[in-house]
Enzyme design. Structure first.
Site, short mmCIF file in Angstrom:
data_model
loop_
_atom_site.label_atom_id
_atom_site.label_comp_id
_atom_site.label_asym_id
_atom_site.label_seq_id
_atom_site.Cartn_x
_atom_site.Cartn_y
_atom_site.Cartn_z
N TRP A 36 1.02 -1.07 0.12
CA TRP A 36 0.14 0.11 0.11
C TRP A 36 0.74 1.37 -0.04
O TRP A 36 1.82 1.47 0.84
CB TRP A 36 -0.98 0.06 1.43
CG TRP A 36 -1.81 1.19 1.23
CD1 TRP A 36 -2.68 1.50 0.35
CD2 TRP A 36 -1.95 2.19 2.58
NE1 TRP A 36 -3.37 2.74 0.78
CE2 TRP A 36 -2.88 2.91 2.15
CE3 TRP A 36 -1.26 2.13 3.58
CZ2 TRP A 36 -3.21 3.99 2.83
CZ3 TRP A 36 -1.48 3.28 4.47
CH2 TRP A 36 -2.64 4.22 4.06
N TYR A 66 -4.69 -3.11 -4.38
CA TYR A 66 -3.15 -3.12 -4.58
C TYR A 66 -2.45 -4.49 -4.25
O TYR A 66 -3.09 -5.20 -3.61
CB TYR A 66 -2.50 -2.02 -3.62
CG TYR A 66 -3.08 -2.20 -2.06
CD1 TYR A 66 -2.18 -3.07 -1.38
CD2 TYR A 66 -4.16 -1.65 -1.47
CE1 TYR A 66 -2.44 -3.47 -0.14
CE2 TYR A 66 -4.22 -1.84 -0.28
CZ TYR A 66 -3.56 -2.83 0.48
OH TYR A 66 -3.99 -2.81 1.79
N ARG A 246 8.87 11.14 -0.14
CA ARG A 246 7.61 10.73 -0.50
C ARG A 246 6.68 11.71 -0.08
O ARG A 246 5.53 11.96 -1.08
CB ARG A 246 7.17 9.55 0.02
CG ARG A 246 5.86 8.88 -0.84
CD ARG A 246 5.89 7.34 -0.44
NE ARG A 246 6.47 6.79 0.94
CZ ARG A 246 5.65 6.47 1.75
NH1 ARG A 246 4.23 6.68 1.46
NH2 ARG A 246 6.03 6.15 2.90
N SER A 311 9.86 1.51 -0.59
CA SER A 311 9.79 1.80 -1.83
C SER A 311 11.45 1.50 -2.60
O SER A 311 11.77 1.49 -3.65
CB SER A 311 9.75 3.41 -2.08
OG SER A 311 10.37 4.17 -1.50
N GLN A 315 15.34 0.11 2.31
CA GLN A 315 14.72 0.51 3.76
C GLN A 315 14.41 -0.87 4.04
O GLN A 315 14.03 -0.99 5.42
CB GLN A 315 13.56 1.00 2.98
CG GLN A 315 13.78 2.56 2.66
CD GLN A 315 12.50 3.40 2.07
OE1 GLN A 315 11.68 2.63 1.22
NE2 GLN A 315 12.51 4.41 2.32
#
Length: 368
Positions: A36, A66, A246, A311, A315
Site C-alpha cells: 500500500w 493493490y 515521498r 520503496s 529500506q
C-alpha cells in the site's frame, strides 16, 4: 539468485522470528511486506520482493486494489508457492467499477472479489482473507451487519479452502459480535485484526486497551500497519521535509495529511518527541529510529506480524535491524521511552477486571 526454468525457489528463514497468527496455528514472520502506497506501479517491485524473500520474509500483504505486482514478481522469481503466506482483503473493490455491488461484503462481492484478486495475483489460492472494513453500507443494525459479514466470509473461506479469514480496522465490539455469531451458528470466527488507526508509538489506544479482552478470550493477534506512523518515526523529518521525500508528492492524500500535520503545533510536538527518541536509539541502543519504532510494536506479544512498507530495497534491510533491537528493550529502556512518549494508555477502572492477561511470550518459531 538464479532460478532455472523448471526449478522453484524454496524459502529459508534467514534468522527471521515467527509467531502464530491468532488461534489458527499459521506461523507468520514477525515482519511481512506490504504494498500500500509504496509498491503500486513500482519499477523495482521485483527488487523489493526479492530482497524481502532472501532475508526471511515469506508473507506478503495485498488487497483488491493493490498488490498485483507481488503476485507477478513471485511468478517471475520462481518462488515456491507453498513457502509463502499470501494475504488479500475484500471490501473496497478494484476501484475501476461503478457497479453497485463492486464493493462491500455481500456474498456476491466476496465471491467476485476473491476471484478478481486471484486473477491479479496469478495464483490459485490465498492463505488469509480479510474483511477490510465492516459492512456499514446497509441500513441494518451493527449486529445484523456483523452477522451478514461473518456468515458470508466464513462461507467463502470454506468454499475456497482458504486458511482463515480476519478483520481489518473493526472495533472490538464488531469483532466480538462476529465471534458471537460464529459460536451460535457453529462457524469459524475471525482470527486476527489489523490495528487501527495505527499501531505505533503514537497510536496505542485500540491495540493496547480496546482489544485486550479479545487477546484473552479468543487469542486474537495483531497484523499491524503504518508502525512508523506515516514516516514520522523514521526521524527523516526531524529537520524538515527532504526534497526527495515521498511527502513531496502532494497528490497523495496521506502525504498531504502529513505535510499539514507537520505545519501544526501538534505535528511539531510529535517531531520533538521523535528527536528525543532518536537519541535513545542511537546513544543507548546503537540503532536507528526506524528500527526502534518497529521493535516497539513487535515487542507486544499480541503482535503477530508488522507489515513493512518500502520503496527501496535498502529500506527493507534497514528495518530488519529491529530484530536486533528487540532483546535490548529492557525494562529500564522501556521506562525511558515511556517517559518521552507520555501517552501510555490506561483502561478505565471498570474495565480492568475484564482485561485479564495477554498471551505469554513466544519463541522464534511461534511456540510458547
Amino acid at each position: 539468485m538464479s532460478v532455472t526454468a523448471n526449478s522453484k525457489l524454496s524459502y529459508t528463514p534467514r534468522g527471521m522470528h515467527f509467531r502464530r497468527l491468532g488461534p489458527s496455528g499459521l506461523r507468520v514472520p514477525l515482519f511481512s511486506l506490504g504494498s500500500w502506497l509504496t509498491m503500486g506501479g513500482s519499477t523495482n517491485a521485483k527488487d523489493l520482493v526479492k530482497t524481502a524473500f532472501e532475508n526471511g520474509i515469506n508473507m506478503f500483504d495485498t488487497s483488491e486494489n493493490y498488490g498485483a505486482e507481488e503476485g507477478r514478481v513471485v511468478k517471475e522469481l520462481g518462488i515456491k508457492r507453498s513457502g509463502l503466506v499470501i494475504v488479500t482483503k475484500l471490501f473496497y473493490g478494484s476501484g475501476d467499477s461503478e457497479e453497485p455491488n463492486a464493493m462491500g461484503l455481500s456474498r456476491k462481492h466476496i465471491v467476485e472479489g476473491i476471484q478478481d484478486s486471484l486473477g491479479r495475483l496469478q495464483m490459485d489460492y490465498v492463505d488469509v482473507v480479510f474483511a477490510h472494513r465492516k459492512a456499514f453500507l446497509t441500513s441494518l443494525s451493527m449486529t445484523a451487519n456483523n452477522h451478514m459479514s461473518t456468515v458470508s466470509m466464513e462461507e467463502i473461506v470454506r468454499a475456497f479452502n482458504f486458511a482463515l479469514y480476519c478483520t481489518s480496522e473493526w472495533p472490538a465490539r464488531g469483532i466480538q459480535d462476529a465471534h458471537n455469531v460464529a459460536s451460535r451458528l457453529n462457524l469459524i470466527g475471525p482470527s486476527v485484526n489489523i490495528a487501527e488507526p495505527f499501531y505505533s508509538m503514537f497510536g496505542r489506544e485500540r491495540p493496547e486497551i480496546e482489544y485486550a479482552p479479545l487477546y484473552k478470550n479468543y487469542g486474537t493477534s495483531l497484523m499491524t500497519f503504518s508502525s512508523l506512523h506515516m514516516g514520522l518515526l523514521t526521524g527523516k523529518y526531524n529537520d524538515g521535509i527532504p526534497s526527495n521525500s515521498r511527502l513531496s508528492d502532494t497528490s497523495s492524500p496521506v502525504s498531504s495529511y502529513v505535510v499539514g500535520l507537520l505545519g501544526q503545533p501538534q505535528g511539531q510536538a510529535l517531531i520533538a518527541k521523535v528527536k528525543e527518541l532518536t537519541k535513545v536509539a542511537e546513544e543507548d541502543l546503537g540503532t536507528t529510529m526506524s528500527a526502534l519504532a518497529l521493535a516497539w510494536v513487535a515487542k507486544n506479544p499480541n503482535t503477530a506480524t508488522v507489515i513493512l512498507g518500502a520503496s527501496r530495497p535498502e529500506q527493507i534491510l534497514e528495518n530488519f535491524k529491529a530484530l536486533q533491537v528487540l532483546p535490548k528493550l529492557t525494562p529500564e529502556i522501556v521506562t525511558k521511552i515511556e517517559e518521552i512518549l507520555g501517552n501510555k494508555p490506561e483502561a478505565p477502572m471498570s474495565d480492568v477486571a475484564r482485561l485479564g492477561e495477554t498471551r505469554s511470550g513466544l519463541d522464534p518459531l511461534g511456540r510458547t
